[in-house]
Design an enzyme around this catalytic site. Structure first.
Site, mmCIF file in Angstrom:
data_model
loop_
_atom_site.group_PDB
_atom_site.id
_atom_site.type_symbol
_atom_site.label_atom_id
_atom_site.label_comp_id
_atom_site.label_asym_id
_atom_site.label_seq_id
_atom_site.Cartn_x
_atom_site.Cartn_y
_atom_site.Cartn_z
ATOM 1 N N ARG A 63 0.817 -1.215 0.000
ATOM 2 C CA ARG A 63 0.000 0.000 0.000
ATOM 3 C C ARG A 63 0.852 1.267 0.000
ATOM 4 O O ARG A 63 0.427 2.316 -0.472
ATOM 5 C CB ARG A 63 -0.962 0.000 1.192
ATOM 6 C CG ARG A 63 -2.124 0.934 0.987
ATOM 7 C CD ARG A 63 -3.009 1.186 2.221
ATOM 8 N NE ARG A 63 -3.219 0.055 3.062
ATOM 9 C CZ ARG A 63 -2.720 -0.053 4.299
ATOM 10 N NH1 ARG A 63 -1.978 0.904 4.815
ATOM 11 N NH2 ARG A 63 -2.959 -1.128 5.023
ATOM 12 N N TYR A 117 -14.009 22.446 -11.818
ATOM 13 C CA TYR A 117 -14.465 21.135 -12.290
ATOM 14 C C TYR A 117 -15.649 20.684 -11.428
ATOM 15 O O TYR A 117 -15.560 20.708 -10.194
ATOM 16 C CB TYR A 117 -13.282 20.171 -12.181
ATOM 17 C CG TYR A 117 -13.512 18.771 -12.659
ATOM 18 C CD1 TYR A 117 -13.836 18.510 -13.985
ATOM 19 C CD2 TYR A 117 -13.364 17.691 -11.789
ATOM 20 C CE1 TYR A 117 -14.028 17.208 -14.420
ATOM 21 C CE2 TYR A 117 -13.538 16.388 -12.229
ATOM 22 C CZ TYR A 117 -13.873 16.153 -13.540
ATOM 23 O OH TYR A 117 -14.055 14.867 -13.972
ATOM 24 N N ASP A 189 -5.736 23.024 -9.414
ATOM 25 C CA ASP A 189 -5.980 21.926 -10.349
ATOM 26 C C ASP A 189 -5.310 22.346 -11.661
ATOM 27 O O ASP A 189 -5.808 23.203 -12.376
ATOM 28 C CB ASP A 189 -7.490 21.704 -10.533
ATOM 29 C CG ASP A 189 -7.801 20.527 -11.454
ATOM 30 O OD1 ASP A 189 -6.965 20.203 -12.314
ATOM 31 O OD2 ASP A 189 -8.898 19.948 -11.315
ATOM 32 N N LYS A 214 -5.576 12.429 -17.890
ATOM 33 C CA LYS A 214 -5.585 13.237 -19.109
ATOM 34 C C LYS A 214 -4.213 13.175 -19.794
ATOM 35 O O LYS A 214 -3.909 12.199 -20.440
ATOM 36 C CB LYS A 214 -6.018 14.676 -18.775
ATOM 37 C CG LYS A 214 -7.262 14.742 -17.852
ATOM 38 C CD LYS A 214 -8.529 14.263 -18.527
ATOM 39 C CE LYS A 214 -9.712 14.050 -17.591
ATOM 40 N NZ LYS A 214 -10.071 15.101 -16.691
HETATM 41 C C1 PLP Z 1 -11.008 15.079 -15.590
HETATM 42 C C2 PLP Z 1 -10.661 16.144 -14.626
HETATM 43 C C3 PLP Z 1 -10.496 15.851 -13.276
HETATM 44 C C4 PLP Z 1 -10.782 14.497 -12.692
HETATM 45 O O1 PLP Z 1 -9.969 13.483 -13.137
HETATM 46 P P1 PLP Z 1 -10.483 11.960 -13.103
HETATM 47 O O2 PLP Z 1 -9.228 11.192 -13.293
HETATM 48 O O3 PLP Z 1 -11.471 11.821 -14.197
HETATM 49 O O4 PLP Z 1 -11.091 11.716 -11.750
HETATM 50 C C5 PLP Z 1 -10.108 16.873 -12.436
HETATM 51 N N1 PLP Z 1 -9.918 18.117 -12.893
HETATM 52 C C6 PLP Z 1 -10.084 18.442 -14.188
HETATM 53 C C7 PLP Z 1 -9.854 19.842 -14.625
HETATM 54 C C8 PLP Z 1 -10.477 17.468 -15.092
HETATM 55 O O5 PLP Z 1 -10.687 17.795 -16.365
#
Ligand code: PLP
Length: 398
Positions: A63, A117, A189, A214
């Site tokens: 973990r 988001y 973010d 992403k």
């Molecule tokens: C997609 C996204 C997230 C979340 O990511 P996941 O891996 O889908 O949980 C967070 N912030 C932004 C700006 C995003 O586009």
């Protein structure tokens, strides 16, 4: 390889060398998959001794990670000058929630941009509220005016720039300056820009978050998130993440490392193609406004040119009139653009977006319905031809 000492290199070299310590790679180029739950000890004394020592970068129990996860985490840290460590999470949303839980306590107030988001909004107004943490939403273009929103209970300012769906660029340096004056924690973010286009820690952010799903992974086949922290906050982040039991499978981490090595060239191409297409859309009569941070039709584009090293491949546009149906007809008519959530992969995507349904602190007013495009690595002429034929379809609708 660099063995965690590649800070003097430029970004492209750090992407290639990051995390490849010989003791982790065993001289295999991409750090291999070290799968583990149990780690074996020679004897009881060694097992007991192990429990009293710091587990950072030491095998202890699955973990807490193996060299496969540490290599990716270190490569991500290497991209953020001034950062101390990175932790990985099973999704971007898991990374966001762990970062917020690391710094907030009952009675605290969190400031969130209205363009955040949507699942981040949901986590704050649902989960955090249940634990006595309140959220105040602010206009993403507020800049230094954020000072007027700070109260005795404010503990953290969250930013996302450009904003989800609407792409307003935030004045991060101005907000960071106010936060430092008031002793507040800042979180960003940074999924859209990644550290390659916006090195967040260097710009004064305390905790910077990526949905690695992403651009880091880049192939639409793994869910993952990361949080990179300053020397002051990394241990708080680590203990919260361990308390929550957050861990990423070594197989996923391995795919993350594989994706990261090419993130620089992919991002450059995504950015170049997206800007070409955004400019083409801007010239079309069917389009009222293109929401691309590098274009002056996007709020904060001056700040974008001041603070960012370039643009990535996600942007939006607003139709000149039309309705839900004409928008759906346009998206359905596209051949090369997939219809689906997420972005950052090698393939193009188109999704309808409705910011007006989400916002609470500001109003989203637009000339028509909006679409978000993720520009993939296809040829831009093919993508433009596809967009053109889809626009023709809606023009000729009865
Ligand atoms: C997609 C996204 C997230 C979340 O990511 P996941 O891996 O889908 O949980 C967070 N912030 C932004 C700006 C995003 O586009």
């Amino acid at each position: 390889m660099s063995g965690g000492n590649n800070k003097h290199y430029r970004d492209a070299t750090r992407l290639v060398t990051g995390g490849r310590r010989p003791e982790w790679t065993q001289r295999i180029v991409n750090p291999p998959v070290w799968r583990a739950s149990t780690i074996l000890y020679d004897n009881v004394a060694q097992l007991r001794d192990s429990a009293t020592r710091d587990t950072h970068h030491r095998l202890f129990y699955g973990r807490k990670g193996t060299p496969t996860q540490w290599a990716l985490a270190e490569a991500l840290t290497d991209l953020e000058p001034g950062a101390e460590a990175t932790f990985l999470y099973p999704s971007g949303v898991a990374a966001i929630s762990a970062a917020l839980l690391a710094v907030l306590s009952p009675g605290d107030e969190l400031l969130l941009p209205d363009s955040v988001y949507d699942p981040t909004r949901g986590f704050a107004t649902g989960f955090l509220k249940r634990f006595g943490i309140t959220t105040r939403f602010y206009d993403p273009t507020v800049g230094a005016g954020i000072a007027d929103l700070i109260s005795d209970t404010t503990r953290a300012i969250f930013m996302e720039s450009p904003g989800s769906l609407t792409f307003e660029v935030q004045d991060i340096p101005a907000i960071v300056a106010v936060a430092k004056e008031h002793g507040l924690v800042t979180l960003l973010d940074n999924t859209w820009a990644t550290p390659l286009l916006f090195p967040a820690i260097e710009k004064g952010i305390d905790l910077t978050i990526l949905a690695c799903t992403k651009y880091v992974v880049g192939h639409s086949d793994v869910m993952m998130g990361s949080v990179t922290a300053t020397p002051e906050l990394w241990q708080t982040l680590r203990s919260t993440s361990f308390a929550l039991g957050q861990t990423v499978s070594p197989d996923d981490a391995w795919l993350g490392s594989r994706g990261l090595r090419t993130m620089g060239v992919r991002l450059a191409q995504h950015g170049k193609s997206a800007l070409t297409i955004a400019q083409w859309l801007q010239s079309r009569p069917e389009v009222a406004r293109v929401l691309h941070p590098a274009l002056d039709t996007c709020p904060g584009s001056d700040i974008f040119h001041r603070d960012f090293k370039g643009a990535s491949g996600l942007f939006g546009f607003v139709f000149n009139g039309g309705d839900e149906e004409s928008r759906a007809a346009f998206i359905d008519a596209l051949d090369l653009f997939g219809i689906g959530y997420s972005w950052g992969g090698f393939e193009s995507l188109a999704t309808p977006v409705d910011p007006q349904r989400i916002r609470t602190a500001t109003r989203w007013e637009a000339e028509g319905p909006a679409v978000r495009l993720q520009i993939g690595l296809e040829d831009t002429d093919d993508l433009i031809a596809d967009l053109e034929q889809a626009l023709a379809c809606i023009r000729t609708r009865p």
